[in-house]
Write an enzyme that holds these catalytic residues in place. Sequence first.
Site, PDB file in Angstrom:
ATOM      1  N   ASP A 118      13.981 -90.089 -22.484  1.00 43.30           N
ATOM      2  CA  ASP A 118      13.667 -89.583 -23.824  1.00 43.30           C
ATOM      3  C   ASP A 118      14.392 -90.345 -24.924  1.00 43.30           C
ATOM      4  O   ASP A 118      15.272 -91.167 -24.653  1.00 43.30           O
ATOM      5  CB  ASP A 118      14.001 -88.083 -23.909  1.00 43.30           C
ATOM      6  CG  ASP A 118      15.368 -87.724 -23.302  1.00 43.30           C
ATOM      7  OD1 ASP A 118      16.195 -88.634 -23.109  1.00 43.30           O
ATOM      8  OD2 ASP A 118      15.602 -86.541 -23.037  1.00 43.30           O
ATOM      9  N   ASN A 149      19.875 -74.294 -21.346  1.00 37.61           N
ATOM     10  CA  ASN A 149      18.737 -73.373 -21.218  1.00 37.61           C
ATOM     11  C   ASN A 149      17.779 -73.811 -20.108  1.00 37.61           C
ATOM     12  O   ASN A 149      16.652 -73.365 -20.039  1.00 37.61           O
ATOM     13  CB  ASN A 149      17.988 -73.258 -22.556  1.00 37.61           C
ATOM     14  CG  ASN A 149      17.438 -74.594 -23.035  1.00 37.61           C
ATOM     15  OD1 ASN A 149      17.567 -75.614 -22.343  1.00 37.61           O
ATOM     16  ND2 ASN A 149      16.834 -74.614 -24.207  1.00 37.61           N
ATOM     17  N   HIS A 164      16.608 -76.896 -19.612  1.00 37.04           N
ATOM     18  CA  HIS A 164      15.678 -77.989 -19.908  1.00 37.04           C
ATOM     19  C   HIS A 164      16.062 -79.256 -19.148  1.00 37.04           C
ATOM     20  O   HIS A 164      17.231 -79.485 -18.844  1.00 37.04           O
ATOM     21  CB  HIS A 164      15.531 -78.235 -21.414  1.00 37.04           C
ATOM     22  CG  HIS A 164      16.662 -78.919 -22.110  1.00 37.04           C
ATOM     23  ND1 HIS A 164      17.481 -78.288 -23.022  1.00 37.04           N
ATOM     24  CD2 HIS A 164      17.112 -80.205 -22.052  1.00 37.04           C
ATOM     25  CE1 HIS A 164      18.363 -79.150 -23.484  1.00 37.04           C
ATOM     26  NE2 HIS A 164      18.180 -80.326 -22.910  1.00 37.04           N
ATOM     27  N   GLU A 200      11.567 -78.459 -23.071  1.00 39.20           N
ATOM     28  CA  GLU A 200      12.186 -77.183 -23.418  1.00 39.20           C
ATOM     29  C   GLU A 200      11.479 -76.021 -22.725  1.00 39.20           C
ATOM     30  O   GLU A 200      10.346 -76.166 -22.267  1.00 39.20           O
ATOM     31  CB  GLU A 200      12.109 -76.982 -24.946  1.00 39.20           C
ATOM     32  CG  GLU A 200      12.902 -78.015 -25.747  1.00 39.20           C
ATOM     33  CD  GLU A 200      14.410 -77.719 -25.795  1.00 39.20           C
ATOM     34  OE1 GLU A 200      14.911 -76.942 -24.950  1.00 39.20           O
ATOM     35  OE2 GLU A 200      15.088 -78.268 -26.679  1.00 39.20           O
TER      36      GLU A 200
HETATM   37  N1  LIG Z   1      17.872 -84.945 -23.513  1.00 43.63           N
HETATM   38  C1  LIG Z   1      19.188 -84.691 -23.015  1.00 43.63           C
HETATM   39  C2  LIG Z   1      19.105 -84.296 -21.563  1.00 43.63           C
HETATM   40  O1  LIG Z   1      18.579 -85.382 -20.814  1.00 43.63           O
HETATM   41  C3  LIG Z   1      20.473 -83.884 -21.056  1.00 43.63           C
HETATM   42  O2  LIG Z   1      20.380 -83.531 -19.693  1.00 43.63           O
HETATM   43  C4  LIG Z   1      20.995 -82.725 -21.857  1.00 43.63           C
HETATM   44  C5  LIG Z   1      22.380 -82.263 -21.413  1.00 43.63           C
HETATM   45  O3  LIG Z   1      23.350 -83.076 -21.978  1.00 43.63           O
HETATM   46  P1  LIG Z   1      24.841 -83.197 -21.482  1.00 43.63           P
HETATM   47  O4  LIG Z   1      24.784 -84.001 -20.235  1.00 43.63           O
HETATM   48  O5  LIG Z   1      25.559 -83.917 -22.579  1.00 43.63           O
HETATM   49  O6  LIG Z   1      25.318 -81.829 -21.252  1.00 43.63           O
HETATM   50  O7  LIG Z   1      21.084 -83.122 -23.214  1.00 43.63           O
HETATM   51  C6  LIG Z   1      19.916 -83.645 -23.837  1.00 43.63           C
HETATM   52  O8  LIG Z   1      19.119 -82.588 -24.205  1.00 43.63           O
END
Ligand SMILES: N[C@@H]1[C@@H](O)[C@H](O)[C@@H](COP(=O)(O)O)O[C@@H]1O
Length: 239
Positions: free
Chosen positions: A62, A128, A130, A135
């Site tokens: 993404d 949440n 995702h 989402e």
């Molecule tokens: N798009 C990214 C996800 O790919 C990631 O898994 C999530 C959790 O991030 P973190 O690893 O910093 O907790 O954050 C973002 O939303």
Amino acid sequence: MKVIVTENKIQGGAKAFEIFEKGIKNGAKVLGLATGSTPETLYQNWVKSDLNCENLTSINLDEYVGLTPDNPQSYHYFMQKHLFDKKPFKKSYIPNGTAKDIPAVCKEYDQIIKENPIDIQLLGIGRNGHIAFNEPGTPFDTGTHEVKLTENTIKANSRFFDNEDEVPKSAICMGTANIMGAKKVVLMAFGEKKAKAIKEMIEGPITEEVPASILQKHPDVTVIVDEAAAQELDDKYKN
Ligand SMILES: N[C@@H]1[C@@H](O)[C@H](O)[C@@H](COP(=O)(O)O)O[C@@H]1O
């Protein structure tokens, strides 16, 4: 799903790297890569290794809409800094979040994934549930699309920005259908803030309200969690 519980995120990163290294040595050529704080310990091991990536293709999950690749909060910048500067790949794809025609970018990205089927897909998970930016409520059969980020995600991701207002309101994201198309999935999660999402993903019902729960249907998923993220899991998952 195979669950590996490590003591902490350092060990988790080393374990994840082992899986990628073995996969690449066994012929994996296309890697689906992820950003966020979670995969950092994996990338630390990766850049220290002698793994040659010049014959590999990467496809990222993404990118925020509106951030240029030189913006330190963009996922282009993150990948460059944490991996590609030291380990250049043959070809690296990340959605173009500054394109005028976002639907065209999404269509093109689906085509790229079709032409380069993903051998190993790396994932983190949001609080949440995702995955990527898919989402809660996103249909499981969705391809690459523009996502309006939830308040929850904007708040959680604001820790990387000066303030919450700077967090982009939308992102381009490889849909759940593309993630499920990968041959193998490695999902990492560390810290107690991820414990509820991990429990729901593994033990809860498969529902679009918990996007990661669809992974229960994937034939080859390895989940790497530290003890804090595993704390709500049934004992049978704790090794
Ligand atoms: N798009 C990214 C996800 O790919 C990631 O898994 C999530 C959790 O991030 P973190 O690893 O910093 O907790 O954050 C973002 O939303």
